[in-house]
Scaffold this motif. Sequence first.
Motif, PDB file in Angstrom:
ATOM      1  N   SER A 155      -9.204  -8.752  -1.538  1.00 40.49           N
ATOM      2  CA  SER A 155      -8.652  -8.272  -0.272  1.00 40.49           C
ATOM      3  C   SER A 155      -7.197  -8.692  -0.188  1.00 40.49           C
ATOM      4  CB  SER A 155      -9.439  -8.856   0.914  1.00 40.49           C
ATOM      5  OG  SER A 155      -9.291 -10.265   0.958  1.00 40.49           O
ATOM      6  N   ASP A 156      -6.514  -8.233   0.885  1.00 38.44           N
ATOM      7  CA  ASP A 156      -5.116  -8.625   1.072  1.00 38.44           C
ATOM      8  C   ASP A 156      -4.974 -10.131   1.232  1.00 38.44           C
ATOM      9  OD1 ASP A 156      -4.462  -5.987   0.943  1.00 38.44           O
ATOM     10  OD2 ASP A 156      -4.248  -5.702   3.096  1.00 38.44           O
ATOM     11  N   SER A 157      -5.973 -10.760   1.800  1.00 34.53           N
ATOM     12  CA  SER A 157      -5.899 -12.199   2.045  1.00 34.53           C
ATOM     13  C   SER A 157      -6.225 -13.032   0.814  1.00 34.53           C
ATOM     14  CB  SER A 157      -6.834 -12.585   3.197  1.00 34.53           C
ATOM     15  OG  SER A 157      -8.172 -12.234   2.879  1.00 34.53           O
ATOM     16  N   THR A 158      -6.635 -12.367  -0.271  1.00 29.62           N
ATOM     17  CA  THR A 158      -6.891 -13.092  -1.533  1.00 29.62           C
ATOM     18  C   THR A 158      -6.044 -12.505  -2.664  1.00 29.62           C
ATOM     19  OG1 THR A 158      -8.794 -11.668  -2.032  1.00 29.62           O
ATOM     20  CG2 THR A 158      -9.232 -13.743  -0.882  1.00 29.62           C
ATOM     21  N   GLU A 159      -4.859 -11.994  -2.315  1.00 29.63           N
ATOM     22  CA  GLU A 159      -3.955 -11.462  -3.330  1.00 29.63           C
ATOM     23  C   GLU A 159      -3.439 -12.583  -4.226  1.00 29.63           C
ATOM     24  OE1 GLU A 159      -0.926  -9.523  -1.107  1.00 29.63           O
ATOM     25  OE2 GLU A 159      -1.976  -7.591  -1.071  1.00 29.63           O
ATOM     26  N   ILE A 169       4.166 -13.401  -8.912  1.00 36.89           N
ATOM     27  CA  ILE A 169       2.749 -13.724  -9.104  1.00 36.89           C
ATOM     28  C   ILE A 169       1.956 -12.440  -8.918  1.00 36.89           C
ATOM     29  CG2 ILE A 169       0.864 -15.259  -8.451  1.00 36.89           C
ATOM     30  CD1 ILE A 169       2.969 -16.964  -6.977  1.00 36.89           C
ATOM     31  N   THR A 170       1.337 -11.959  -9.972  1.00 36.43           N
ATOM     32  CA  THR A 170       0.597 -10.705  -9.926  1.00 36.43           C
ATOM     33  C   THR A 170      -0.809 -10.925 -10.471  1.00 36.43           C
ATOM     34  OG1 THR A 170       1.485 -10.101 -12.099  1.00 36.43           O
ATOM     35  CG2 THR A 170       2.665  -9.285 -10.159  1.00 36.43           C
ATOM     36  N   ALA A 171      -1.662  -9.923 -10.298  1.00 42.03           N
ATOM     37  CA  ALA A 171      -3.042 -10.046 -10.761  1.00 42.03           C
ATOM     38  C   ALA A 171      -3.574  -8.678 -11.132  1.00 42.03           C
ATOM     39  CB  ALA A 171      -3.921 -10.689  -9.684  1.00 42.03           C
ATOM     40  N   SER A 172      -4.658  -8.685 -11.898  1.00 44.91           N
ATOM     41  CA  SER A 172      -5.299  -7.439 -12.299  1.00 44.91           C
ATOM     42  C   SER A 172      -5.931  -6.738 -11.109  1.00 44.91           C
ATOM     43  CB  SER A 172      -6.354  -7.724 -13.364  1.00 44.91           C
ATOM     44  OG  SER A 172      -7.270  -8.715 -12.904  1.00 44.91           O
ATOM     45  N   SER A 173      -6.423  -7.489 -10.135  1.00 45.99           N
ATOM     46  CA  SER A 173      -7.011  -6.938  -8.915  1.00 45.99           C
ATOM     47  C   SER A 173      -7.158  -8.075  -7.909  1.00 45.99           C
ATOM     48  CB  SER A 173      -8.377  -6.304  -9.198  1.00 45.99           C
ATOM     49  OG  SER A 173      -9.345  -7.301  -9.503  1.00 45.99           O
ATOM     50  N   ASP A 232     -17.118  -8.917 -18.610  1.00 44.86           N
ATOM     51  CA  ASP A 232     -15.975  -8.456 -19.395  1.00 44.86           C
ATOM     52  C   ASP A 232     -14.814  -9.430 -19.437  1.00 44.86           C
ATOM     53  OD1 ASP A 232     -15.492  -8.116 -16.731  1.00 44.86           O
ATOM     54  OD2 ASP A 232     -14.441  -6.216 -16.941  1.00 44.86           O
ATOM     55  N   ASN A 233     -14.707 -10.347 -18.458  1.00 45.33           N
ATOM     56  CA  ASN A 233     -13.650 -11.362 -18.465  1.00 45.33           C
ATOM     57  C   ASN A 233     -12.256 -10.753 -18.600  1.00 45.33           C
ATOM     58  OD1 ASN A 233     -15.628 -13.421 -18.360  1.00 45.33           O
ATOM     59  ND2 ASN A 233     -15.892 -13.296 -20.575  1.00 45.33           N
ATOM     60  N   LYS A 234     -12.001  -9.684 -17.868  1.00 39.94           N
ATOM     61  CA  LYS A 234     -10.712  -9.005 -17.981  1.00 39.94           C
ATOM     62  C   LYS A 234      -9.815  -9.207 -16.760  1.00 39.94           C
ATOM     63  CE  LYS A 234     -11.978  -5.394 -21.269  1.00 39.94           C
ATOM     64  NZ  LYS A 234     -12.033  -3.934 -21.553  1.00 39.94           N
ATOM     65  N   GLU A 235     -10.314  -9.883 -15.745  1.00 37.63           N
ATOM     66  CA  GLU A 235      -9.488 -10.150 -14.570  1.00 37.63           C
ATOM     67  C   GLU A 235      -8.545 -11.320 -14.857  1.00 37.63           C
ATOM     68  OE1 GLU A 235      -9.458  -8.306 -12.028  1.00 37.63           O
ATOM     69  OE2 GLU A 235     -11.390  -7.277 -11.892  1.00 37.63           O
ATOM     70  N   TYR A 236      -7.338 -11.252 -14.297  1.00 36.27           N
ATOM     71  CA  TYR A 236      -6.384 -12.338 -14.530  1.00 36.27           C
ATOM     72  C   TYR A 236      -5.392 -12.445 -13.387  1.00 36.27           C
ATOM     73  CZ  TYR A 236      -3.161  -8.572 -15.872  1.00 36.27           C
ATOM     74  OH  TYR A 236      -2.375  -7.447 -15.855  1.00 36.27           O
ATOM     75  N   ILE A 237      -4.812 -13.621 -13.267  1.00 34.70           N
ATOM     76  CA  ILE A 237      -3.653 -13.853 -12.414  1.00 34.70           C
ATOM     77  C   ILE A 237      -2.499 -14.240 -13.324  1.00 34.70           C
ATOM     78  CG2 ILE A 237      -4.382 -16.243 -11.969  1.00 34.70           C
ATOM     79  CD1 ILE A 237      -2.928 -16.072  -9.290  1.00 34.70           C
ATOM     80  N   GLN A 238      -1.346 -13.629 -13.114  1.00 37.51           N
ATOM     81  CA  GLN A 238      -0.196 -13.836 -13.997  1.00 37.51           C
ATOM     82  C   GLN A 238       0.963 -14.446 -13.228  1.00 37.51           C
ATOM     83  OE1 GLN A 238       1.258 -11.000 -17.158  1.00 37.51           O
ATOM     84  NE2 GLN A 238       2.872 -10.628 -15.667  1.00 37.51           N
TER      85      GLN A 238
END
Length: 797
Positions: free
Chosen positions: A52-56, A45-49, A80-86
């Motif tokens: 904080s560490d507690s909201t990874e 489980i990864t994300a663009s950003s 920009d709607n470029k943030e994502y969780i993968q």
Amino acid sequence: IGKALSSGYISLMLFLNCLFFFFSFLAVCRYALGMQDGTIPDKAITASSSWSDSTEAKHGRLSTADGDGAWCPAGPVYPDNKEYIQVDLQQLHFITLVGTQGRHANGHGNEFTRFYQLRYSRNGRIYNTWKDRWGNEIISGNVNTYDVVLKDLGPPIIARYVRFYPMADRVMSVCLRVELYGCEWTAGLKSYTAPVGHVMNLSGGSVFLNDSTYDGAIGRGLQYGGLGQLVDGVLGLDDFLETKELRVWPGYDYMGWNREEAGMAYVEMEFDFDQLRTFYSMQVHCNNRYQEEVKIFRYAECIFKRDLVTQWEPDEVRLSVAVDMKDPSARTIIMPLQERVGQMIRCKFFFSDNWLLISEISFVSGKWQGSMVSGVNFSRLVVRLSSWHWKHLGDWKGKGDRLELKRNSTAHSAGQVILFSMIGIIFIAFHCSFIQVYCVCPSGMSSMSTAVQNSVPHYAEADIINLQGVTGNNTYAVPAITVDALAGKDIAVGEFPRQRLIFKEKLGEGQFGEVHLCEIANPQDLMSLEFPFNIRKGRPLLVAVKILRSDATKNARNDFLKEVKILSRLKDPNIIGLLGVCVQDTPLCMITEYMERGDLNQFLNQRKLEDKACSTSNITTISYEALISMASQIASGMKYLASLNFVHRDLATRNCLVGENDTIKIADFGMSRNLYAGDYYRIQGRAVLPIRWMAWECILMGKFTTASDVWAFGVTLWEMLMLCKEQPYNSLTDEEVIENAGEFFRDHGKQMYLTRPEICPQGLYELMLHCWCRDFKDRPTFVQIQHFLLEEAMNMV
């Protein structure tokens, strides 16, 4: 024996269907893929950003409250709607349902996602945007922090990687928790290639028999590299004009081909699997409305291939079809494949009449391990069952799914197909891990249907006229965050007195505007005008004027003003600058530089390379050193644009202007001029693309980046060293250029490169080849390119 087995098979299928549905209901028919229960590990489980560490990203699991209770990106997603969780599912899955939730954190959280997009990939490189059957890609999300909102995916997704892109209509913080529902895609089919479907013209109107959910590429009448409607689990009805989904067009459930339009006696398809497999049978669901000249294919021929490099095996499997052609029922033809082994299958389906309509193709196969079969693959059989929902169960007709066998097929082959099917269904009914496919389609949900035209969805969206803005000429693609930052500022140039413009020539026009070449007499009198260079007194200044027509829409006007604000901030010696504007009254105008020696394409075309051995020619010459200097200036201008995350999208010699002392400035007027109409490829009468300068990912996926600009720079450099005497890929038609892009995508070593110009040193040609690397990460940056060209110039001194 075949008839007896067929009758018994149908009866048994009916019984086991009911048994299957019963056990599916008991098994709680929504099978989660492991976000909530931890089956999916944190590293997947990864994300663009993250804020904080507690909201990874690892905290973005549905109905859990680890960390601060959700994944939250580092900043707001608007605009920009470029943030994502993968989520990486480790292997391909058939996904039919997704769930989202906000950050509740035991009442302390107050962030949720109102809208989002889904993007998915099977290989981690090519991502497609999910769209519903009407072409909508925005999904309604949550309205509070605690409720779970489930979204039925019609059409379903076949993918390993799934990305959730939260969206907002204003600046706001968002957080997200997600879950995926579906099953492992064990069919092994990675992609299929087929001719593009045709249009049937009936008295009541046109019937579009295209592959509505195909997510691969399209070119030269073929679709390749993707999956779509033929494997979505939906079996078309007896009347192909009726569909299982509401509010979709007639013919939606079928792909169809016309023999006359196809120009041959058969339809050829190719199926690419993940590994070597032993194939027992192929099921093809066909329509048979003989009144409309639609009939099941007469026979099929299939050949097999063990890997990409070996030849196709010449020993074909011929599959005769003996059916009652006057029975108007749609049906599934099950054809034994004689336990042939292969990774790729190519089949020809021969017409029985003018039309062939196919709704679904599936295979019963097992993974091949030497002389042993590791297990029969029944996943496609299960998906076929899953296409019947509780609400459709009463519509099933035994005659619509009858077993069809070759007349001379052996009892062993027929019995083998039936035996494997029986074992598969019984095994599914009593093992919850195999009930996943049906479990994601409970009562009340729409069936696994198809969406509106999504084929090679990204290729159609690379429509430069529609994406460029109001004039049809501005091809700079600006990131939304940059647009917002620049468009929020004042225009950085002054108001220009329009009466001082003397119109000389119309350069071109776009959807809502025109571009004119104008002259300004005595420009020194205009104190507010920003001069790009010194103008001698009494000498007029040439400018290009973009004019917004009076019939432009409100959105076009807003885009025009936004473009003005952005261009007014671009300050670089190798970029055409904005000199002034006329925005206090209509029509709106922007005045930009126009270099007096014209565009680089015509400039070089009128010259020949300097030849010290021959000085008698009257043709103007240019030195190799001058060409390298010009190329270095282009690289410098592109380096400046790249530093701002600007993407040009149409870099070519026609879009570079030449001034005094061979000064080069990058512009964007090329497409507007009729002179260069042949450099642009028009798709379906509307999309205009400079395909000979475009990277393969631009052509096939509509993906424009700085790396694709680097590709275009390599082509531009090639043009310059050819002195613009030849169009890139001059020996190829436009369709063959698109096909060549497909070869880059397939990466089988068949792609064609531009040949080395006669005056080009090998080292410089290797720079071009690096610009054309298949993987954009392997292409050089403009900083590296300019450094190379400067060193090349120094070595010539």
